[in-house]
Design an enzyme around this catalytic site. Structure first.
Site, PDB file in Angstrom:
ATOM      1  N   GLU A 197      58.020  60.982 277.263  1.00 58.66           N
ATOM      2  CA  GLU A 197      56.658  60.414 277.365  1.00 58.66           C
ATOM      3  C   GLU A 197      56.346  59.522 276.174  1.00 58.66           C
ATOM      4  OE1 GLU A 197      55.536  60.635 280.093  1.00 58.66           O
ATOM      5  OE2 GLU A 197      56.466  62.462 280.855  1.00 58.66           O
TER       6      GLU A 197
HETATM    7  C1  FAD Z   1      64.996  66.197 278.818  1.00 62.27           C
HETATM    8  C2  FAD Z   1      64.477  64.826 279.102  1.00 62.27           C
HETATM    9  C3  FAD Z   1      63.618  64.625 280.157  1.00 62.27           C
HETATM   10  C4  FAD Z   1      63.171  63.336 280.449  1.00 62.27           C
HETATM   11  N1  FAD Z   1      62.393  63.116 281.556  1.00 62.27           N
HETATM   12  C5  FAD Z   1      62.153  61.841 281.950  1.00 62.27           C
HETATM   13  C6  FAD Z   1      61.542  61.573 283.217  1.00 62.27           C
HETATM   14  O1  FAD Z   1      61.169  62.495 283.959  1.00 62.27           O
HETATM   15  N2  FAD Z   1      61.384  60.276 283.594  1.00 62.27           N
HETATM   16  C7  FAD Z   1      61.779  59.240 282.802  1.00 62.27           C
HETATM   17  O2  FAD Z   1      61.631  58.100 283.216  1.00 62.27           O
HETATM   18  N3  FAD Z   1      62.344  59.459 281.596  1.00 62.27           N
HETATM   19  C8  FAD Z   1      62.543  60.736 281.166  1.00 62.27           C
HETATM   20  N4  FAD Z   1      63.151  60.960 279.952  1.00 62.27           N
HETATM   21  C9  FAD Z   1      63.522  59.827 279.119  1.00 62.27           C
HETATM   22  C10 FAD Z   1      62.673  59.711 277.861  1.00 62.27           C
HETATM   23  O3  FAD Z   1      61.360  59.333 278.195  1.00 62.27           O
HETATM   24  C11 FAD Z   1      63.386  58.709 276.926  1.00 62.27           C
HETATM   25  O4  FAD Z   1      64.559  59.331 276.462  1.00 62.27           O
HETATM   26  C12 FAD Z   1      62.491  58.275 275.790  1.00 62.27           C
HETATM   27  O5  FAD Z   1      61.441  57.478 276.261  1.00 62.27           O
HETATM   28  C13 FAD Z   1      63.264  57.497 274.707  1.00 62.27           C
HETATM   29  O6  FAD Z   1      64.041  56.487 275.270  1.00 62.27           O
HETATM   30  P1  FAD Z   1      65.596  56.355 274.864  1.00 62.27           P
HETATM   31  O7  FAD Z   1      66.206  57.689 275.066  1.00 62.27           O
HETATM   32  O8  FAD Z   1      66.157  55.224 275.611  1.00 62.27           O
HETATM   33  O9  FAD Z   1      65.577  56.089 273.324  1.00 62.27           O
HETATM   34  P2  FAD Z   1      65.420  54.657 272.610  1.00 62.27           P
HETATM   35  O10 FAD Z   1      64.365  53.895 273.289  1.00 62.27           O
HETATM   36  O11 FAD Z   1      66.750  54.062 272.492  1.00 62.27           O
HETATM   37  O12 FAD Z   1      64.903  55.093 271.168  1.00 62.27           O
HETATM   38  C14 FAD Z   1      65.768  55.607 270.145  1.00 62.27           C
HETATM   39  C15 FAD Z   1      64.973  55.738 268.852  1.00 62.27           C
HETATM   40  O13 FAD Z   1      64.505  54.469 268.441  1.00 62.27           O
HETATM   41  C16 FAD Z   1      63.102  54.446 268.300  1.00 62.27           C
HETATM   42  N5  FAD Z   1      62.591  53.172 268.801  1.00 62.27           N
HETATM   43  C17 FAD Z   1      62.878  52.575 269.971  1.00 62.27           C
HETATM   44  N6  FAD Z   1      62.203  51.424 270.075  1.00 62.27           N
HETATM   45  C18 FAD Z   1      61.475  51.286 268.965  1.00 62.27           C
HETATM   46  C19 FAD Z   1      60.556  50.311 268.493  1.00 62.27           C
HETATM   47  N7  FAD Z   1      60.237  49.232 269.214  1.00 62.27           N
HETATM   48  N8  FAD Z   1      59.976  50.514 267.290  1.00 62.27           N
HETATM   49  C20 FAD Z   1      60.248  51.602 266.567  1.00 62.27           C
HETATM   50  N9  FAD Z   1      61.106  52.548 266.959  1.00 62.27           N
HETATM   51  C21 FAD Z   1      61.707  52.417 268.150  1.00 62.27           C
HETATM   52  C22 FAD Z   1      62.581  55.613 269.106  1.00 62.27           C
HETATM   53  O14 FAD Z   1      61.360  56.111 268.598  1.00 62.27           O
HETATM   54  C23 FAD Z   1      63.719  56.616 268.965  1.00 62.27           C
HETATM   55  O15 FAD Z   1      63.551  57.346 267.786  1.00 62.27           O
HETATM   56  C24 FAD Z   1      63.565  62.248 279.629  1.00 62.27           C
HETATM   57  C25 FAD Z   1      64.406  62.478 278.527  1.00 62.27           C
HETATM   58  C26 FAD Z   1      64.882  63.726 278.277  1.00 62.27           C
HETATM   59  C27 FAD Z   1      65.837  63.924 277.130  1.00 62.27           C
END
Ligand code: FAD
Length: 594
Positions: A440
């Protein structure tokens, strides 16, 4: 923890004594018959359901986890039966309109119930939580046909919902999104692509699964302005509205995770799956924000709930386990050692957990009342509630989930080595709490939203209104709380202005300050609730010998003396600016990798 107890006394204190739920319900003509007696009856039943049906499945859910076999996902033993009992109890439709089979109760009441369910079993509660977001999105943006076909079943709970945003190449940054939706020319769309990390994307608890999928139409502009929202059911409803033909959407695998093992986190493959547009083309992200905003408050509450679980465990252990002697004189001379609770350091951990559990609970249910205002209020109430929700939701999501992890970690620490092993449930609580700062929108993303979208762009207008609201409550607050809070308000305003000024010449200043700023803001907002709770409890304690009120006053004092000062170090960190963060170039970081 199967000995979980629903914290009904504290919930009543927050909802009735602090937030005056009766007066709140009366603000909305449609809730003229809702009152605390009705809410209490629901709360009692929800407490029983949480304690007797959900909590006993929590440990097994963690140990057994979900199983995947050729696209079929099986949830842990007991999950399906608990879900069936949830449907039979009518819990899914509490705040849905009667027209769709719901009970037309306020959202704030739903939030109280979901707090208990999430505490008893976080992993299980995610599926109904996501279904709630799916329902509100359909209710706000779906066509009457889509609402008619899907909302009855979703309200009943016999069908569940998902949110499908994340793709392998992007979670925080949705501009990367590649999933395609092509118009079939018959009112439907063919959706093709892969989504990852989809909670409850596939499972065995409901008859159908309704996916809300972000996708791009062929003519979509690049970036986040070209995203549409498509409803894709697992089974296409037949002429009677029952699950019919299997759609071409399938789980490809499930993740093996650190925590919430009972919640299936699925890779979902869409292969020209049939779907239906929700809202206007390319306006999907706007529609999905209905889902995300509700989900963010729900996730904030998960943080508060992990603190509550830690509190229940830590309190009972510290009162039972014997180790060492009180430095101020032996407390149990007939025993070989005193109880853990005699030690100031153990007390500090227990009170820190309590300060987060109860302070964050008050914050969360205040947001619940604002959600009511936004949904059911008149023009002025709506504007007031929406403005505050926009500002406070990222603070709540970031602060409550970060402090939920801290509280869960103290929960482990109070148990010593026994906290690190499975038996007592504290290590599961810590592992389960960890996800809430990630999904989220990560804490970093919430922080950028807070400072970069909510606080600075309108010249601090909404922020200023909120400061005035807090300031207006100070004359009624006990001076021991009002004085330090008043000083913090001035400091918060000055700090915000300083970040705004610095960011004008270097935007990295805003981004470098954002997470510390979010945490700073969280400590001040929660101080507002602790100041009011401490004042109220002090007045009640004068006429009641209920220990509850004395404990509240003591915890309010603890919060102001031992927790609020954390803002000083956050302020210093913010004021240090971005230079030390940006000192190394990307290339220099690469060289460090070797
Ligand atoms: C158990 C689980 C359940 C989930 N359930 C759902 C679901 O039901 N539906 C769904 O759609 N998704 C779901 N997700 C996905 C989740 O919402 C994402 O993993 C999350 O939004 C982060 O995206 P990412 O993993 O691609 O990380 P990234 O976007 O790659 O981020 C990696 C790191 O970089 C930082 N970062 C990224 N961009 C920036 C920026 N512009 N400025 C500063 N810092 C930044 C982030 O804060 C983080 O620390 C789930 C994930 C998990 C692990």
């Amino acid at each position: 923890m199967s000995d979980y107890k629903a914290p009904l006394r504290d919930l009543r204190f927050v909802c009735d004594e602090l937030l005056d739920s009766d007066a709140h319900y009366q603000k909305f003509p449609q809730f003229s018959e809702v009152n605390r007696e009705l809410r209490d009856a629901i709360l009692e039943e929800a407490g029983k359901f949480a304690e007797q049906v959900l909590a006993p499945t929590n440990r097994n859910g963690d140990e057994q986890g979900c199983q995947f076999d050729s696209g079929v996902v099986t949830t842990p033993d007991g999950f399906k039966e608990a879900y069936q009992a949830f449907v039979e109890g009518g819990w899914a439709g509490l705040s849905m309109p009667e027209a769709f089979g719901g009970q037309d109760l306020p959202h704030s009441l739903d939030l109280v119930v979901s707090e208990l369910f999430g505490q008893a079993n976080h992993a299980w509660a995610m599926c109904p939580g996501l279904s709630a977001g799916c329902r509100s999105t359909l209710l706000s943006h779906g066509t009457p046909e889509l609402q008619k076909t899907y909302l009855h079943k979703l309200t009943e709970g016999s069908w569940t919902g998902t949110m499908c945003l994340t793709e392998p190449q992007g979670g925080s940054d949705l501009s990367f999104l590649k999933t395609k939706a092509v118009d079939n020319g018959d009112g439907s769309y063919a959706v093709t692509g892969t989504k990852i990390f989809i909670s409850a994307g596939e499972h065995d608890m409901s008859g159908n699964i309704v996916h809300l999928v972000l996708a791009r139409l062929p003519d979509a502009p690049a970036g986040t302005k070209g995203i549409s929202l498509i409803l894709v059911p697992k089974f296409l409803p037949d002429g009677n509205g029952e699950p019919g033909e299997r759609n071409t959407v399938q789980a490809g695998s499930i993740e093996h995770k650190m925590g919430i093992h009972g919640s299936p986190t699925c890779v979902m493959n869409f292969d020209e799956a049939k779907g239906y547009l929700i809202g206007e083309p390319h306006q999907g992200l706007r529609c999905m924000f209905t889902f995300m905003n509700a989900a963010r408050i729900g996730t904030a509450l998960e943080g508060a709930s992990h603190a509550e679980v830690a509190l229940q465990g830590a309190m009972s252990y510290a009162l039972d386990r014997e180790a060492g002697r009180s430095l101020a004189g032996v407390k149990s001379p007939d025993r070989p050692a005193d109880k853990l609770i005699v030690h100031p350091d153990v007390r500090k951990m227990v009170q820190t957990i309590r300060a987060f559990a109860e302070g964050n609970r008050a914050f969360a249910h205040y947001l619940g009342q604002l959600v009511d205002g936004e949904h059911y209020g008149d023009g002025e109430q709506k504007a007031h509630a929406s403005g505050l929700l926009a500002l406070l939701t990222p603070i709540a999501k970031g602060f409550m989930t970060e402090t939920g992890i801290e509280a869960a970690s103290h929960g482990v620490q109070v148990y010593g080595g026994h906290g690190y092993v499975r038996e007592w449930g504290m290590e599961q609580n810590l592992r389960d709490s960890r996800i809430a700062t990630l999904y989220e929108g990560t804490t970093g993303i919430q922080a950028l939203d807070l400072l970069g979208r909510k606080v600075l762009p309108d010249g601090g207008e909404q922020f200023g209104r909120f400061l005035k609201m807090i300031a207006a409550s100070l004359p009624e607050m006990d001076p021991q709380f009002a004085a330090p809070l008043g000083a913090k308000l001035q400091e918060w305003e000055k700090l915000t202005r300083a970040i705004g000024v610095k960011s004008m010449s270097d935007v990295n200043e805003m981004a470098a300050a954002a997470t510390d700023y979010l945490m700073y803001s969280g400590y001040v907002v929660v101080a507002w609730f602790w100041g009011r709770m401490g004042t109220l409890a002090k007045a009640k304690a004068a006429h009641s010998d209920e220990l509850f009120y004395r404990a509240k006053v003591a915890t309010a004092q603890f919060y102001f003396q031992r927790m609020l000062p954390r803002t000083t170090s956050l302020k210093e960190s913010i004021e240090a600016g971005s230079s030390s963060l940006m000192a190394l170039s990307d290339e220099e970081f690469e060289q460090l990798l070797g």
